[in-house]
Design a protein around this motif. Structure first.
Motif, PDB file in Angstrom:
ATOM      1  N   GLN A  83       0.838  -1.202   0.000  1.00 25.36           N
ATOM      2  CA  GLN A  83       0.000   0.000   0.000  1.00 25.36           C
ATOM      3  C   GLN A  83       0.870   1.249   0.000  1.00 25.36           C
ATOM      4  O   GLN A  83       0.589   2.217  -0.728  1.00 25.36           O
ATOM      5  N   LEU A  84       1.937   1.237   0.788  1.00 25.95           N
ATOM      6  CA  LEU A  84       2.849   2.368   0.846  1.00 25.95           C
ATOM      7  C   LEU A  84       3.561   2.574  -0.491  1.00 25.95           C
ATOM      8  O   LEU A  84       3.741   3.705  -0.950  1.00 25.95           O
ATOM      9  N   LEU A  85       3.944   1.460  -1.128  1.00 26.85           N
ATOM     10  CA  LEU A  85       4.613   1.552  -2.426  1.00 26.85           C
ATOM     11  C   LEU A  85       3.682   2.105  -3.499  1.00 26.85           C
ATOM     12  O   LEU A  85       4.055   2.995  -4.266  1.00 26.85           O
ATOM     13  N   ILE A  86       2.463   1.564  -3.536  1.00 27.98           N
ATOM     14  CA  ILE A  86       1.510   1.965  -4.578  1.00 27.98           C
ATOM     15  C   ILE A  86       1.080   3.417  -4.398  1.00 27.98           C
ATOM     16  O   ILE A  86       0.882   4.154  -5.373  1.00 27.98           O
ATOM     17  N   SER A  87       0.923   3.860  -3.140  1.00 33.91           N
ATOM     18  CA  SER A  87       0.503   5.239  -2.891  1.00 33.91           C
ATOM     19  C   SER A  87       1.554   6.246  -3.343  1.00 33.91           C
ATOM     20  O   SER A  87       1.232   7.380  -3.717  1.00 33.91           O
ATOM     21  N   SER A  88       2.829   5.832  -3.295  1.00 35.14           N
ATOM     22  CA  SER A  88       3.899   6.746  -3.708  1.00 35.14           C
ATOM     23  C   SER A  88       4.235   6.608  -5.189  1.00 35.14           C
ATOM     24  O   SER A  88       4.801   7.522  -5.792  1.00 35.14           O
ATOM     25  N   PHE A  89       3.867   5.450  -5.767  1.00 29.25           N
ATOM     26  CA  PHE A  89       4.168   5.221  -7.183  1.00 29.25           C
ATOM     27  C   PHE A  89       3.153   4.219  -7.732  1.00 29.25           C
ATOM     28  O   PHE A  89       3.344   3.010  -7.643  1.00 29.25           O
ATOM     29  N   SER A  90       2.039   4.727  -8.284  1.00 31.34           N
ATOM     30  CA  SER A  90       0.907   3.885  -8.677  1.00 31.34           C
ATOM     31  C   SER A  90       1.253   2.783  -9.692  1.00 31.34           C
ATOM     32  O   SER A  90       0.666   1.693  -9.620  1.00 31.34           O
ATOM     33  N   PRO A  91       2.179   3.000 -10.657  1.00 30.69           N
ATOM     34  CA  PRO A  91       2.501   1.909 -11.591  1.00 30.69           C
ATOM     35  C   PRO A  91       3.112   0.681 -10.912  1.00 30.69           C
ATOM     36  O   PRO A  91       3.230  -0.373 -11.532  1.00 30.69           O
ATOM     37  N   MET A  92       3.478   0.837  -9.624  1.00 35.82           N
ATOM     38  CA  MET A  92       4.055  -0.290  -8.897  1.00 35.82           C
ATOM     39  C   MET A  92       3.089  -1.471  -8.841  1.00 35.82           C
ATOM     40  O   MET A  92       3.510  -2.627  -8.755  1.00 35.82           O
ATOM     41  N   LEU A  93       1.763  -1.184  -8.914  1.00 36.03           N
ATOM     42  CA  LEU A  93       0.779  -2.260  -8.878  1.00 36.03           C
ATOM     43  C   LEU A  93       0.977  -3.219 -10.046  1.00 36.03           C
ATOM     44  O   LEU A  93       0.837  -4.436  -9.883  1.00 36.03           O
ATOM     45  N   ILE A  94       1.315  -2.684 -11.212  1.00 33.26           N
ATOM     46  CA  ILE A  94       1.563  -3.546 -12.376  1.00 33.26           C
ATOM     47  C   ILE A  94       2.800  -4.392 -12.127  1.00 33.26           C
ATOM     48  O   ILE A  94       2.836  -5.591 -12.450  1.00 33.26           O
ATOM     49  N   GLY A  95       3.816  -3.776 -11.534  1.00 32.77           N
ATOM     50  CA  GLY A  95       5.025  -4.531 -11.214  1.00 32.77           C
ATOM     51  C   GLY A  95       4.740  -5.657 -10.244  1.00 32.77           C
ATOM     52  O   GLY A  95       5.264  -6.773 -10.393  1.00 32.77           O
ATOM     53  N   LEU A  96       3.891  -5.399  -9.248  1.00 26.03           N
ATOM     54  CA  LEU A  96       3.522  -6.434  -8.286  1.00 26.03           C
ATOM     55  C   LEU A  96       2.730  -7.553  -8.962  1.00 26.03           C
ATOM     56  O   LEU A  96       2.857  -8.728  -8.603  1.00 26.03           O
ATOM     57  N   ARG A  97       1.924  -7.181  -9.970  1.00 28.81           N
ATOM     58  CA  ARG A  97       1.155  -8.197 -10.693  1.00 28.81           C
ATOM     59  C   ARG A  97       2.083  -9.094 -11.510  1.00 28.81           C
ATOM     60  O   ARG A  97       1.899 -10.311 -11.571  1.00 28.81           O
ATOM     61  N   PHE A  98       3.092  -8.502 -12.127  1.00 29.56           N
ATOM     62  CA  PHE A  98       4.091  -9.313 -12.833  1.00 29.56           C
ATOM     63  C   PHE A  98       4.828 -10.234 -11.854  1.00 29.56           C
ATOM     64  O   PHE A  98       5.119 -11.397 -12.178  1.00 29.56           O
ATOM     65  N   LEU A  99       5.134  -9.703 -10.670  1.00 33.18           N
ATOM     66  CA  LEU A  99       5.825 -10.508  -9.653  1.00 33.18           C
ATOM     67  C   LEU A  99       4.954 -11.686  -9.228  1.00 33.18           C
ATOM     68  O   LEU A  99       5.443 -12.817  -9.088  1.00 33.18           O
ATOM     69  N   ALA A 100       3.660 -11.414  -9.016  1.00 37.89           N
ATOM     70  CA  ALA A 100       2.736 -12.490  -8.634  1.00 37.89           C
ATOM     71  C   ALA A 100       2.640 -13.533  -9.741  1.00 37.89           C
ATOM     72  O   ALA A 100       2.594 -14.745  -9.465  1.00 37.89           O
ATOM     73  N   ALA A 101       2.617 -13.085 -10.986  1.00 35.65           N
ATOM     74  CA  ALA A 101       2.562 -14.014 -12.118  1.00 35.65           C
ATOM     75  C   ALA A 101       3.795 -14.906 -12.132  1.00 35.65           C
ATOM     76  O   ALA A 101       3.702 -16.125 -12.353  1.00 35.65           O
ATOM     77  N   PHE A 102       4.960 -14.300 -11.896  1.00 34.88           N
ATOM     78  CA  PHE A 102       6.199 -15.075 -11.854  1.00 34.88           C
ATOM     79  C   PHE A 102       6.137 -16.144 -10.770  1.00 34.88           C
ATOM     80  O   PHE A 102       6.491 -17.308 -10.992  1.00 34.88           O
ATOM     81  N   PHE A 103       5.676 -15.747  -9.573  1.00 33.98           N
ATOM     82  CA  PHE A 103       5.622 -16.708  -8.470  1.00 33.98           C
ATOM     83  C   PHE A 103       4.611 -17.819  -8.743  1.00 33.98           C
ATOM     84  O   PHE A 103       4.838 -18.978  -8.364  1.00 33.98           O
ATOM     85  N   LEU A 104       3.497 -17.493  -9.375  1.00 30.93           N
ATOM     86  CA  LEU A 104       2.512 -18.526  -9.714  1.00 30.93           C
ATOM     87  C   LEU A 104       3.099 -19.541 -10.687  1.00 30.93           C
ATOM     88  O   LEU A 104       2.929 -20.766 -10.525  1.00 30.93           O
TER      89      LEU A 104
END
Length: 223
Positions: free
Chosen positions: A62-83
């Motif tokens: 939440q802290l990351l996304i609030s300071s840099f909204s495109p971070m959510l896409i990066g987190l989604r790529f990270l989740a995809a990698f882990f899956l």
């Protein structure tokens, strides 16, 4: 049910065989077919730790996304990698997650004896609390399945949602852990079977690819 919450539950359910191998040791220390209250106390403790971890990860994201909204896409790529990595892990096709698990082993070597000690506490009013505490400690076992679930919890973007995702993930693992204590050896054999683990691995890989496609589309829309 929210699709992301369902995905968290599916992740736990798909990891049934892995849960039996990773967490079965402590559950087995409770004895053959232990009282259901003991088994539930242990597992509720484990789920509590998952929820705490999910809350911490969710708050951080939440802290990351609030300071840099495109971070959510990066987190989604990270989740995809882990899956995808988790699916390969289940199927035995690529075991890269073991390297991540190894990072937490030094700390776990210090925690494990205490967890085992609490499991051996059989009598008195504090017995159930000892099971619960042992489960909480066991919830921090270095585990690729849990790390993958935490990457999914990071997508939630809040402490409360992160805790919810990890709690639902933990509920998905419950059938396997209850199977260890109460169901027949035949069911355990099915859950541990190579064919079952590979089938679940394919499901996780396909889901991971779908998440990656969503992230890619969001990236293109932003461009």
């Amino acid at each position: 049910m929210n699709l992301d919450v369902f995905a968290a539950f599916l992740m736990g359910l798909a990891g049934a065989g892995h849960c039996l191998m990773m967490c079965g040791g402590l559950a087995g220390a409770l004895g053959a077919k232990p009282p259901l209250r003991d088994l539930l106390s242990y597992n509720f403790g484990r789920l509590t730790s998952y929820a705490i971890a999910g809350a911490l990860v969710g708050l951080f994201s939440q802290l990351l996304i609030s300071s840099f909204s495109p971070m959510l896409i990066g987190l989604r790529f990270l989740a995809a990698f882990f899956l995808i990595a988790l699916g390969c892990y289940f199927g035995g096709w690529w075991l890269g997650l073991r390297k991540l698990e190894a990072l937490g082993r030094p700390l776990w070597r210090k925690i494990a004896p205490k967890a085992a000690q609490l499991t051996q506490y059989h009598r008195g009013k504090g017995a159930l609390m000892s099971r619960f505490s042992a489960g909480m400690l066991w919830g921090w076992l270095p585990c690729g399945l849990v790390y993958s679930a935490l990457s999914w919890a990071a997508l939630s973007g809040s402490a409360s949602s992160g805790a919810l995702y990890m709690l639902v993930f933990g509920l998905g693992t419950l059938p396997a852990m209850l199977a260890f204590g109460w169901f027949s050896g035949a069911i355990q054999s099915v859950l541990k079977a190579k064919g079952f683990r590979q089938a679940m691995g394919v499901v996780m890989i396909l889901y991971g690819c779908w998440v990656a496609v969503i992230a890619l589309r969001q990236t293109l829309l932003m461009g």
